[in-house]
Structure formats: structure tokens, C-alpha cells
Design a protein around this motif. Structure first.
Motif, PDB file in Angstrom:
ATOM      1  N   TYR A 119       0.752  -1.113   0.020  1.00 54.77           N
ATOM      2  CA  TYR A 119       0.048   0.068  -0.064  1.00 54.77           C
ATOM      3  C   TYR A 119       0.951   1.230   0.081  1.00 54.77           C
ATOM      4  O   TYR A 119       0.765   2.140  -0.605  1.00 54.77           O
ATOM      5  CB  TYR A 119      -1.017   0.097   1.132  1.00 54.77           C
ATOM      6  CG  TYR A 119      -1.622   1.304   1.239  1.00 54.77           C
ATOM      7  CD1 TYR A 119      -2.703   1.801   0.247  1.00 54.77           C
ATOM      8  CD2 TYR A 119      -1.289   2.395   2.078  1.00 54.77           C
ATOM      9  CE1 TYR A 119      -3.195   2.944   0.339  1.00 54.77           C
ATOM     10  CE2 TYR A 119      -1.460   3.852   2.052  1.00 54.77           C
ATOM     11  CZ  TYR A 119      -2.712   3.982   1.084  1.00 54.77           C
ATOM     12  OH  TYR A 119      -3.205   5.215   1.202  1.00 54.77           O
ATOM     13  N   LEU A 143      -7.111   2.114  -3.694  1.00 54.06           N
ATOM     14  CA  LEU A 143      -6.057   1.650  -2.916  1.00 54.06           C
ATOM     15  C   LEU A 143      -6.254   1.769  -1.244  1.00 54.06           C
ATOM     16  O   LEU A 143      -6.155   0.904  -0.595  1.00 54.06           O
ATOM     17  CB  LEU A 143      -4.776   2.286  -3.193  1.00 54.06           C
ATOM     18  CG  LEU A 143      -3.894   1.918  -4.486  1.00 54.06           C
ATOM     19  CD1 LEU A 143      -2.632   2.807  -4.664  1.00 54.06           C
ATOM     20  CD2 LEU A 143      -3.537   0.583  -4.504  1.00 54.06           C
ATOM     21  N   THR A 147      -7.452  -1.105   2.182  1.00 58.14           N
ATOM     22  CA  THR A 147      -6.377  -1.105   3.187  1.00 58.14           C
ATOM     23  C   THR A 147      -6.952  -0.622   4.380  1.00 58.14           C
ATOM     24  O   THR A 147      -6.723  -1.260   5.476  1.00 58.14           O
ATOM     25  CB  THR A 147      -5.289  -0.146   2.756  1.00 58.14           C
ATOM     26  OG1 THR A 147      -4.871  -0.721   1.329  1.00 58.14           O
ATOM     27  CG2 THR A 147      -3.945  -0.083   3.551  1.00 58.14           C
ATOM     28  N   PHE A 169      -7.769  -4.466  -4.278  1.00 59.35           N
ATOM     29  CA  PHE A 169      -6.510  -3.752  -4.072  1.00 59.35           C
ATOM     30  C   PHE A 169      -5.627  -4.426  -5.282  1.00 59.35           C
ATOM     31  O   PHE A 169      -4.753  -3.525  -5.951  1.00 59.35           O
ATOM     32  CB  PHE A 169      -5.952  -4.125  -2.913  1.00 59.35           C
ATOM     33  CG  PHE A 169      -4.561  -3.545  -2.603  1.00 59.35           C
ATOM     34  CD1 PHE A 169      -4.463  -2.276  -2.322  1.00 59.35           C
ATOM     35  CD2 PHE A 169      -3.368  -4.078  -2.638  1.00 59.35           C
ATOM     36  CE1 PHE A 169      -3.446  -1.627  -1.641  1.00 59.35           C
ATOM     37  CE2 PHE A 169      -2.170  -3.612  -2.547  1.00 59.35           C
ATOM     38  CZ  PHE A 169      -2.257  -2.442  -2.001  1.00 59.35           C
TER      39      PHE A 169
END
Length: 183
Positions: A119, A143, A147, A169
Motif C-alpha cells: 500500500y 487503494l 487497506t 487492491f
């Protein structure tokens, strides 16, 4: 005499134990406590920066770039705000990359460590890229949302969305790789 020798031996044993613990165990435990505290503080800061990225992207998305009805003063002020928000994205992703091994290393599972590192690297790459601002926002949200959920949502939410979050992702990271200009 037997009672006195027992008391002396007990007192000496207590003193030796206290000194040994104070000199050997306590410093190690204090150092461990400090490292654990720093790792948890870094995790909290990571969570704060994830929310900063999400919130900033939404602010940028919701604030128009220009409106013909605006006065020049309002136009300049909003331009300044947008620039400030873009700096916040830069600062947040820079911190995440610079400190990734502190917070990522604190999770016990390798998949969490790998996820945090991936990430940080990908979010920073998006911010540094020459993509259009709207595309950057879209990519950062794609993204960051999974996360944030996988690291900071309630456990039942994490479990319920795990597969979808990993897929989203992964697709976003694949998209980043496909959009990277070749030299």
C-alpha cells in the motif's frame, strides 16, 4: 539460631533477587515496552494517514476546480486550499513510505506486512506520478479504502470483506502497472 539463619538467608535471597531483577530483567522489559509502544503509535499514525488520504481525496473530489460565478478572490482561496490538500496527500504518503517498516513490521502475519508495504509504495507512486488529479484521486481511493478496512475496521467487517478487498487492491495495483510508461 535456626530461625535467625533462616531470616538472614531469606533476606539475602530477597536482596539478590531484587538486585538481579532490577539490573537484568527490568531494563529489558522497559526497552521492550518502549518498542511495543512505538510500534503501536506508528500503527495509529498509519491509520490517521490512511484517513487523511481518503478524506483529502473526497474533499478534492467535492470541491470544484473553477466556477465562472466565483470572484477572483474566492478562486484564489480555493486554489490555495486545493494546493494545501495536495500537500497533505504528499506528506501522508511520504510518512507512510518513510515509516513503513516500523508499523508494517509490528503485525504478526506476513500477509499484513506485505499488504502495508505494498500500500505505502503504491500510494506514494500514485502521488508522485504525472497522472491527472482526478485519476490520482480515483486510484488513491481504490487503494486506500480496502487497506483502511483491512487494518482498522472491526474484525467482522474485515473478515466479511477480506476477499473483495484483496481483489480490489490487486486490480488497482495491476492497473498501476499497466499505466506505467515504459522508457
Amino acid at each position: 539460631m535456626n530461625l535467625l539463619s533462616t531470616l538472614v538467608v531469606a533476606a539475602i535471597t530477597a536482596v539478590v533477587t531484587a538486585v538481579t531483577v532490577g539490573l537484568v530483567a527490568t531494563p529489558r522489559l522497559d526497552a521492550r515496552k518502549k518498542r511495543i509502544g512505538e510500534a503501536h503509535a506508528a500503527r495509529d499514525t498509519f491509520g490517521t494517514h490512511l484517513m487523511t488520504v481518503l478524506a483529502t481525496c473526497i474533499l478534492l473530489e467535492q470541491t470544484p476546480v473553477d466556477n465562472p460565478d466565483w470572484t477572483p478572490t474566492l478562486r484564489d482561496r480555493l486554489k490555495g486550499e486545493r494546493e494545501r490538500w495536495l500537500r497533505q496527500l504528499d506528506d501522508a504518503t511520504r510518512w507512510m513510505v518513510d515509516n513503513v517498516f516500523v508499523y508494517a513490521g509490528s503485525w504478526p502475519l506476513q500477509r499484513h506486512k506485505d499488504f502495508a508495504v505494498a500500500y505505502a509504495a503504491n500510494a506514494r507512486a500514485v502521488v508522485l506520478s504525472e497522472r491527472d488529479e482526478a485519476v490520482k484521486r480515483e486510484l488513491l481511493i481504490a487503494l486506500t479504502a480496502p487497506t483502511q478496512r483491512q487494518f482498522f475496521a472491526f474484525w467482522w467487517t474485515r473478515a466479511r470483506h477480506y476477499t473483495a478487498d484483496q481483489r480490489l487492491f490487486g486490480e488497482t495495483v495491476s492497473r498501476l502497472g499497466a499505466e506505467t510508461p515504459q522508457s
